[in-house]
Design an enzyme around this catalytic site. Structure first.
Site, short mmCIF file in Angstrom:
data_model
loop_
_atom_site.label_atom_id
_atom_site.label_comp_id
_atom_site.label_asym_id
_atom_site.label_seq_id
_atom_site.Cartn_x
_atom_site.Cartn_y
_atom_site.Cartn_z
CD GLU A 195 -3.55 -6.31 4.16
OE1 GLU A 195 -3.65 -7.00 3.13
OE2 GLU A 195 -2.74 -5.37 4.26
CD GLU A 243 -2.89 -1.25 2.32
OE1 GLU A 243 -2.33 -1.45 3.42
OE2 GLU A 243 -4.11 -1.15 2.18
#
Ligand code: NAI
Length: 699
Positions: free
Chosen positions: A125, A105
Site C-alpha cells: 500500500e 490481510e
C-alpha cells in the site's frame, strides 16, 4: 459469484475466482461471506479452506473499483475478515503465488495459514501513498514480529513465502506445503487436523512487543524520514506498527483506520494512485483492443550505432533478444560496440551484472555493413542522423530488403513519421519508437502512431515495450511529439526568466525544490545546448513572429554546449556531474539583460515554478485537444518517466488539476500582463479555458 464453493468430504473450500489476480471486489467479498455462511450452516462441514483460483491467492483490492462506491460497499474487506476470524469452524488460508495487500490481510484473518513455496507476500500500500487499511499494520507485526513486519510495510516489497517461514518465532505460516501442487491436499489435511480445536487461534490475540520499544521506533522513524522526505505514508507506517505494540488490538485498528483515511486525502496519495492507474491506462489504446493479434518479434535490427542506437540495442540484449547493428563504416560499428561494452563493464564493476550474464548478452549482438543481413529481422529500429534525406535513404533500403510483415520503426525525435512511412511501399508497417537518452536507462518510450500505422503494429510495439520494461505512451505525429513539444515551451519560459532577473542557479534551485530531478539549465547542459539551438534556428525561420530569449543562443556562441564539452550554463569537472556556477555566464546574462534595457527584478520561487510548470500545462492542453495524446494521464506518464517531474505531484496535468484549473488560468492572465513576458505565450489553450470555466479537471 466471484468465488467458488465446494465441499470435499467434511471440509468446505472457498476458491476466489476473480481474474486476473482475484482482486477483492464487491462480488468476491460477497461470495466469501456467502461461502462461510453456507459452511457454518452445513453440519457435515467441520472446517473451511480459503484459496485462490489461477495465478494468485489474492492480489488485494480490485483496482477496477478504485474510487467507486463499490470499493467500500458492505461487506467491505474489514467485515469479510471479521466474518472469517469469528467463524465458529476453523478457517485455513491456502496461500500460493501472490498474497498482497488486502489478500494478505484476508489470510491474516484466518485461523491457520499454509503457504506454497515461491509465493510473493507483500503489503504494498505504501507504494500508492497509503498504509494497509484492513488490519495489516496490526496483525502482521503480531504474526511475523515487529521488525520484519515494519520492513515489509514501509518498503512495500514482496518477500517469498519460504523466506518468511524461516524467521524465528514467526506465526504467519503454520505450515509450508511441500510444493504448489500439493498445497490443496496439505491444506485439507491441516483443516481436518484442526477441526476440533477450540478456542480457535486468532492473530489479533498474539502478543506484540519490541524488546527495545521506544528506542527502536525512534530509530525507525529517523531512517524513514531520511529515505522518504516527500512522502507522508512511510512515517505513518511506523506510527501504525508502533500502535500495534502499545494499544489494545481494537484501538490499534481504529488508529490504523484514522491514519489510512487521512492519507487518502493527501495530494501525494492522490498522485501515486493516479500514476498507478495512469501506468496501466497508458498501455491501452482506445481503438486497438487487447485482443488485437501481435506480430512475433524474435530478432531485432538497429540502423546506426551512435548514442541512441547503442543504448536501444542494450534494451533488447537485456531482454534476451538477438540484435544486429548496421552502420556505414566499420569504425562506427567498432565505436558503438565499445560503448556498449563499456556500459556493461561499468555494471559488472558495480556488481549489478554478473560476468556470465554480460557474456550472454554480448553473444546476442552482431554487426553488419550490409542491409542484406537484416532481411530476416522481425523489427528494425532506425537511429541514424536526424536528417530527412538520410532517413529517406535508409527507409527505401529497408523497404527493398526486409521480409514482409517486419515492423519498421524510426527513433526520430523531430521528423514527420508520416513522411518517413511514405518513403516505403508499406507505410502500415512503419511506426515511431522514440526512446530517451540514455536509452538503456530511461523508462519512457513514445510510440508514434502514423496516420497509416496498422493496429497490429501498434499492439506489437506496445508488447515489445513491455518486454524491454519501458513505459510506452502513444503519441500522434507532430513536431516534438508529446514530451519535447511541451519542453520547448518550458525552455522558452526559462529564457524569459533569465532576461527578467533570474540567474540559472536560482531557476534550477526553485524547480528542484519543487521536486524536479533537474532544473531546466542543468537539464540543457546534460542534453546538449546545441540541440535546442538547432531547433531554435529552425523556428526563427518557420515562426519568425514567435518570441524567444537570445540568452541560450549567446551561450552556444561561447561554445558552451554542456556537459559533453565540460561547460554549459555551468562548469563541469572531468568525470563529475556537479554543476559549478560560472562568472562568464553570469556576466553574459547580465550584459544581455542590460542590452535589452531591462532592470533586474527579484522573482519569487513560486513565480518561477508556476511559470515553468504552467507553460508545460498549456502546451499539454493543446496536445490533448489535438488528439496527439489520447488522455491527460498519458501526458503525466511522459513527464514522470521521461522528464524527472516529481512523482509525488503526479505529473503536470494532475498537478494543474490539484491547483484548480481556474487558478491556473488566473495565474496565466497575470503572467500575460507582464510586458517582459509574452502575452501570446500565455493565451490559455481553448481546452484549458473551457475546463477552467466549467470548473472541470483534465483527469
Ligand atoms: P549519433 O550521431 O550519436 O548517431 C547516429 C549514428 O548513425 C552514427 O553512428 C552514424 O554513423 C550512423 N549513421 C548515419 N547515417 C547512417 C546511415 N545511412 N546508415 C547507417 N548508419 C548511419 O545520433 P543519436 O543521438 O544517436 O541520434 C540518432 C537518432 O535518434 C536521431 O534521429 C535523433 O533525433 C534521435 N534521438 C536522439 C536522442 C538523443 O538524446 N541523442 C533522443 C531521442 C532520439
Amino acid at each position: 459469484m466471484s468465488a467458488d464453493y465446494k465441499v470435499h468430504g467434511d471440509v468446505a473450500v472457498i476458491t476466489l475466482n476473480n481474474p486476473p489476480v482475484n482482486g477483492l471486489g464487491l462480488s468476491t467479498r460477497q461470495a466469501i461471506v456467502a461461502g462461510v455462511e453456507q459452511a457454518l450452516a452445513d453440519p457435515a462441514v467441520k472446517a473451511l479452506v480459503v484459496t485462490g483460483h489461477g495465478k494468485a491467492f489474492s492480489g488485494g483490492a480490485d483496482i477496477r473499483e478504485f474510487g467507486t462506491p463499490k470499493a467500500i460497499q458492505e461487506p467491505n474487506l474489514l467485515s469479510v475478515i471479521s466474518v472469517l476470524e469469528n467463524s465458529s469452524k476453523p478457517v485455513v488460508a491456502a496461500v500460493h503465488s501472490v498474497a498482497m495487500g488486502g489478500g494478505l490481510e484476508l489470510a491474516l484473518g484466518c485461523h491457520y495459514r499454509i503457504a506454497a513455496p515461491g509465493a510473493n507476500i507483500a503489503l504494498p500500500e505504501v507504494k500508492i501513498g497509503l498504509i494497509p487499511g484492513a488490519g495489516g499494520t496490526q496483525r502482521l507485526p503480531r504474526a511475523l514480529g515487529v521488525e520484519p513486519a515494519l520492513n515489509m510495510i514501509v518498503s512495500g516489497e514482496a518477500i517469498k513465502s519460504e523466506m518468511l517461514a524461516m524467521l524465528p518465532g514467526q506465526k504467519l505460516f503454520d505450515q509450508m506445503a511441500a510444493s504448489p501442487e500439493s498445497l490443496m491436499d496439505e491444506a485439507l489435511t491441516l483443516a481436518r487436523q484442526m477441526a476440533d480445536v477450540r478456542p480457535l487461534p486468532k492473530v489479533r490475540d498474539l502478543p506484540c512487543k519490541h524488546p527495545q520499544g521506544d528506542a527502536y521506533f525512534q530509530f525507525a522513524r529517523n531512517m524513514v524520514k531520511g529515505m522518504a522526505k516527500n512522502y507522508p505514508a512511510p512515517p505513518k507506517c511506523v506510527d501504525a506498527v508502533e500502535a500495534a505494540t502499545k494499544k489494545k488490538f481494537a484501538d490499534g485498528m481504529t488508529y490504523e483506520r484514522e491514519l489510512f483515511i487521512n492519507l487518502m486525502w493527501t495530494p501525494e496519495c492522490r498522485a501515486l494512485r493516479h500514476l498507478f492507474t495512469a501506468q496501466r491506462a497508458a498501455s491501452k489504446i482506445a481503438d486497438v483492443p487487447d485482443t488485437t493479434p501481435v506480430r512475433n518479434i524474435q530478432s531485432v535490427a538497429i540502423i546506426g550505432a551512435g548514442t541512441m542506437g547503442g543504448g536501444i540495442a542494450m534494451n533488447f540484449l537485456n531482454a534476451g533478444l538477438p540484435v544486429k547493428l548496421l552502420e556505414t563504416k566499420q569504425e562506427a560499428l567498432d565505436r558503438g560496440i565499445a560503448t556498449i561494452q563499456k556500459n556493461y563493464e561499468a555494471q559488472v564493476k558495480k556488481g549489478k551484472l554478473k560476468e556470465d550474464k554480460y557474456a550472454q548478452r554480448m553473444a546476442l549482438l552482431s554487426t553488419t555493413l550490409s542491409y542484406n543481413d537484416l532481411k530476416d529481422a522481425d523489427l528494425v529500429i532506425e537511429a541514424v542522423f536526424e536528417e530527412m534525406g538520410v532517413k529517406e535513404a535508409v527507409f527505401k533500403q529497408l523497404d527493398a530488403v526486409m521480409k514482409p510483415g517486419a515492423v519498421l520503426a524510426s527513433n526520430t525525435s523531430t521528423l514527420d513519421v508520416n513522411a518517413i512511412a511514405n518513403f516505403t511501399q508499406r507505410p502500415q508497417d512503419v511506426v515511431g519508437m522514440h526512446f530517451f537518452s540514455p536509452a538503456n536507462v530511461m523508462k519512457l518510450l513514445e510510440v508514434v502512431r502514423g496516420e497509416k500505422t496498422a493496429k497490429d503494429v501498434l499492439a506489437t510495439v506496445m508488447a515489445v515495450a513491455k518486454k524491454i520494461k519501458k513505459t510506452a505512451v502513444v503519441s500522434g505525429v507532430c513536431d516534438g511529439f508529446i514530451g519535447n513539444r511541451m519542453i520547448e515551451q518550458y525552455g522558452r519560459q526559462a529564457g524569459f526568466l533569465l532576461e527578467e532577473g533570474c540567474t540559472p542557479q536560482q531557476v534550477d534551485k526553485a524547480v528542484e525544490k519543487f521536486g524536479f530531478a533537474m532544473g531546466p539549465f542543468r537539464m540543457g547542459d546534460l542534453a546538449g545546448n546545441d540541440i535546442g539551438w538547432a531547433i531554435r534556428k529552425r523556428r526563427y525561420v518557420e515562426k519568425p513572429q514567435m518570441k524567444y530569449s537570445k540568452t541560450a543562443d549567446l551561450l552556444c556562441e561561447m561554445g558552451r554546449f554542456g556537459q559533453k564539452v565540460g561547460k554549459g550554463w555551468y562548469d563541469y569537472q572531468v568525470g563529475k556531474r556537479d554543476a559549478i556556477p560560472n562568472k562568464e555566464v553570469e556576466a553574459m546574462v547580465v550584459q544581455h539583460r542590460a542590452s535589452l534595457g531591462i532592470t533586474a527584478r527579484k522573482i519569487s520561487d513560486e513565480e518561477i515554478v508556476q511559470r515553468l510548470v504552467y507553460s508545460l500545462v498549456n502546451e499539454a492542453a493543446h496536445i490533448l485537444e489535438e488528439g496527439i495524446a489520447a488522455k491527460a494521464s498519458d501526458i503525466d506518464m511522459v513527464y514522470i518517466t521521461g522528464y524527472g517531474f516529481p512523482i509525488y505531484r503526479g505529473g503536470p496535468m494532475l498537478y494543474a488539476d490539484q491547483m484548480g484549473l481556474f487558478n491556473v488560468v488566473q495565474a496565466m492572465h497575470r503572467f500575460a500582463a507582464n510586458p517582459l513576458d509574452d502575452a501570446e505565450f500565455w493565451k490559455p489553450a481553448p481546452l484549458l479555458a473551457r475546463l477552467a470555466a466549467e470548473g472541470k479537471t483534465f483527469n
